[in-house]
Every structure is written in structure tokens, then in C-alpha cells.
Design a protein around this motif. Structure first.
Motif, PDB file in Angstrom:
ATOM      1  N   PRO A  26      32.181  19.761  -5.856  1.00 53.70           N
ATOM      2  CA  PRO A  26      33.147  19.036  -5.021  1.00 53.70           C
ATOM      3  C   PRO A  26      34.006  19.943  -4.145  1.00 53.70           C
ATOM      4  CG  PRO A  26      33.170  18.189  -7.266  1.00 53.70           C
ATOM      5  CD  PRO A  26      32.353  19.446  -7.283  1.00 53.70           C
ATOM      6  N   TYR A  39      32.282   7.091  -0.324  1.00 58.33           N
ATOM      7  CA  TYR A  39      33.325   7.305  -1.325  1.00 58.33           C
ATOM      8  C   TYR A  39      34.366   6.190  -1.275  1.00 58.33           C
ATOM      9  CZ  TYR A  39      36.394   9.848  -4.479  1.00 58.33           C
ATOM     10  OH  TYR A  39      37.146  10.218  -5.558  1.00 58.33           O
ATOM     11  N   GLN A  69      33.142  14.287  -7.469  1.00 60.52           N
ATOM     12  CA  GLN A  69      34.469  14.129  -6.883  1.00 60.52           C
ATOM     13  C   GLN A  69      35.204  12.958  -7.518  1.00 60.52           C
ATOM     14  OE1 GLN A  69      36.274  15.904  -4.923  1.00 60.52           O
ATOM     15  NE2 GLN A  69      37.926  14.431  -4.551  1.00 60.52           N
TER      16      GLN A  69
END
Length: 301
Positions: A26, A39, A69
Motif C-alpha cells: 500500500p 476503493y 489498503q
């Protein structure tokens, strides 16, 4: 590509760390428009208590990096269990799930007992102020029967208590499985969905510069023409971009070059037969350069 290869070219290019590792790190995440939307859909699905969220993309599109992430940025009131490459039969899936949530159980427990343990775990988490999210990476490996079992897991949610959300992340084949007529009930539970495409040519240039900056240099090592050829050969898939660029740095070091141009990328593409490259696209770019010499190499009109 090993650590020794990186040590070969690191000082030559002034790098602190390897910029094009294949690990889903990430720290190197490049927020392209597509990755930002993917995301955002993950966050939207969790925030709206979507029963099932589905994120798909080609191999190497960056799906696992987004998961990492998500795990890193998850608030304390979320309990996230990650299941990777789950394979098995009825009951076997529950073992994977319970293990991902930190509860290892005996292999031969009857299914009813396993499910009771699962439901108790979910309610204990809710009582502790945490909401449970199950994330399945490589979810295209789940059979239709296993997906149906997951749908049944979501039945533990009541009118007032939202105990469980499911996030499926996988290759495009996952959408084909969910789209089958027999999967209608499952598809109706999918409340958030996004397909992650490869990067555009402009995004590839930004991606390469971003990773080099994180690794320690803001100098333009890859020329614009080289970046364009990387885009064509990789179809904009981050994992393939990393493979091409990593080898290109080694080639450049071996030739004592401080910049990487389209010719060097062409050599990498020609030599690396084990990479999933878009050779037709790269060849077309080369033909275009020959037919239009007045243009800068690799730059389209």
C-alpha cells in the motif's frame, strides 16, 4: 527479480528501495481514477452496510493492493477477516472463515456446530462494538455452491442487527459466475459493484513517476516514449508494468545508461517471453513510429 538484482541498480539510479516490486504494498499505491473509484466503492459498500460488495479486475490490476489498503485503514469498529484462495466443500468454507476471524476449530465438527460458533462470534463482535466484514480475495475460485453458502451466511443479519458484510474481490470470471440464472438470489444481494480496468497511457506515466519518487528519486528515468510503450505492452496492468520496468532498470544498468527509452523497453518486451505482454500493441507502436518519423517516438497524434 531478486533483492540482489535491486542492489545492482539501486545506487546507479539513486534509489532507496525497489520501485517496481510485485508485492502488493500500500505504500506504493498509485491513486489512479479507476483505483480511486474502486476503493470508494469498497468504502461505500461498508459504510452503507451492503450485504455483498463485488470488486473485479484483470490479473495484476491492483485488486489485492486495494485490499491491503483497506485492512491498513480500517477503523477500530470494524473486524475484517481476509480469506485468500478459499477452496473446499460445504463446511470447509466455514473453517476458512472462522480461521480468518481468529477462531481455529477442529476439522470434524458437524456443520450445525460450526455455524453456531460462527453466529456466536458475530454477535460477540457486535456486542463489543465491532462490525464484521469478510473479504474474499481471488473469489473467482469460489464455486457457485460456495457462493450460495456465503449468501446463506448473510441471512444471520436481522431487521435491526447487521452482523456481517461480505466483500468479494476477483477476476472477471467472478462476474460470469454471479450472472448465471441460478445465481439470481445471490446477485440480488450485491449492493455495490465495480470493475477495475487497466491504467490509461497518461496514468501509466504518472504511475511510473510515482513509484520512482516513493523509492527515492524524482528524476525522469523513463522517457515519455518508453512509458507509452510500457502502457501498450502491459495493457495498463500494474503488475505487468512493474515486471517490465524492473527488468528495464537492470538492462539500463548493464548498458551503463541513466535513462530508459523506447528501444530499451522494446528489448525487454522481446526478451521476456514469460510475461503476459501485449506484443501486438507494442509491435503496432513500433510500426507507427516507422510510418510517422516526424512524431516524437511513441507519442500518438
Amino acid at each position: 527479480m531478486t533483492a540482489s538484482h535491486f542492489q545492482i541498480y539501486s545506487r546507479h539510479f539513486g534509489l532507496r528501495e525497489r520501485p517496481f516490486s510485485l508485492l502488493p504494498d500500500p505504500d506504493f499505491l498509485f491513486w489512479s481514477a479507476n483505483h480511486t473509484k474502486a476503493y470508494a466503492m469498497l468504502e461505500y459498500g461498508i459504510a452503507t452496510l451492503a450485504p455483498i460488495t463485488v470488486i473485479t479486475g484483470e490479473i495484476g490490476a491492483g485488486k489485492t493492493t486495494l485490499i491491503r489498503q483497506l485492512l491498513r485503514a480500517a477503523p477500530r469498529d470494524l473486524r475484517i477477516g481476509l480469506v485468500s484462495n478459499a477452496l473446499g466443500h460445504r463446511g470447509g468454507l466455514l473453517h476458512w472463515v472462522l480461521s480468518a476471524l481468529g477462531r481455529d476449530v477442529a476439522a470434524k465438527l458437524p456443520y450445525a456446530r460450526l455455524f453456531a460458533l460462527f453466529e456466536t462470534l458475530l454477535r460477540d463482535e457486535l456486542a463489543a462494538g465491532r462490525h464484521t466484514v469478510l473479504v474474499f480475495d481471488e473469489a473467482q475460485n469460489l464455486s457457485a455452491r460456495m457462493l450460495e453458502e456465503l449468501r446463506c451466511f448473510s441471512n444471520v443479519n436481522g431487521e435491526k442487527d447487521e452482523l456481517l458484510q461480505i466483500v468479494l474481490v476477483g477476476q472477471p470470471e467472478l462476474n460470469r459466475i454471479i450472472g448465471q440464472p441460478r445465481m439470481l438470489q445471490f446477485a440480488q444481494r450485491v449492493s455495490a459493484q465495480f470493475h477495475l480496468h487497466g491504467l490509461s497511457a497518461e496514468a501509466v506515466r504518472g504511475y511510473i513517476a510515482h513509484r520512482l519518487k516513493i523509492a527515492g528519486t524524482e528524476r525522469e528515468i523513463f522517457t515519455p516514449a518508453a512509458c507509452n510503450l510500457v502502457h501498450l505492452a502491459s495493457r495498463g496492468l500494474p503488475r505487468v508494468i512493474n515486471q517490465i520496468c524492473d527488468y528495464a532498470l537492470v538492462y539500463a544498468f548493464a548498458d551503463d545508461l541513466t535513462a530508459i527509452d523506447a528501444d530499451l523497453i522494446r528489448d525487454v518486451v522481446a526478451d521476456r517471453h514469460n510475461l503476459p505482454l501485449n506484443l501486438d500493441g507494442a509491435a503496432a507502436s513500433a510500426r507507427a513510429e516507422v510510418q510517422a518519423p516526424s512524431l516524437s517516438p511513441g507519442i500518438a497524434k
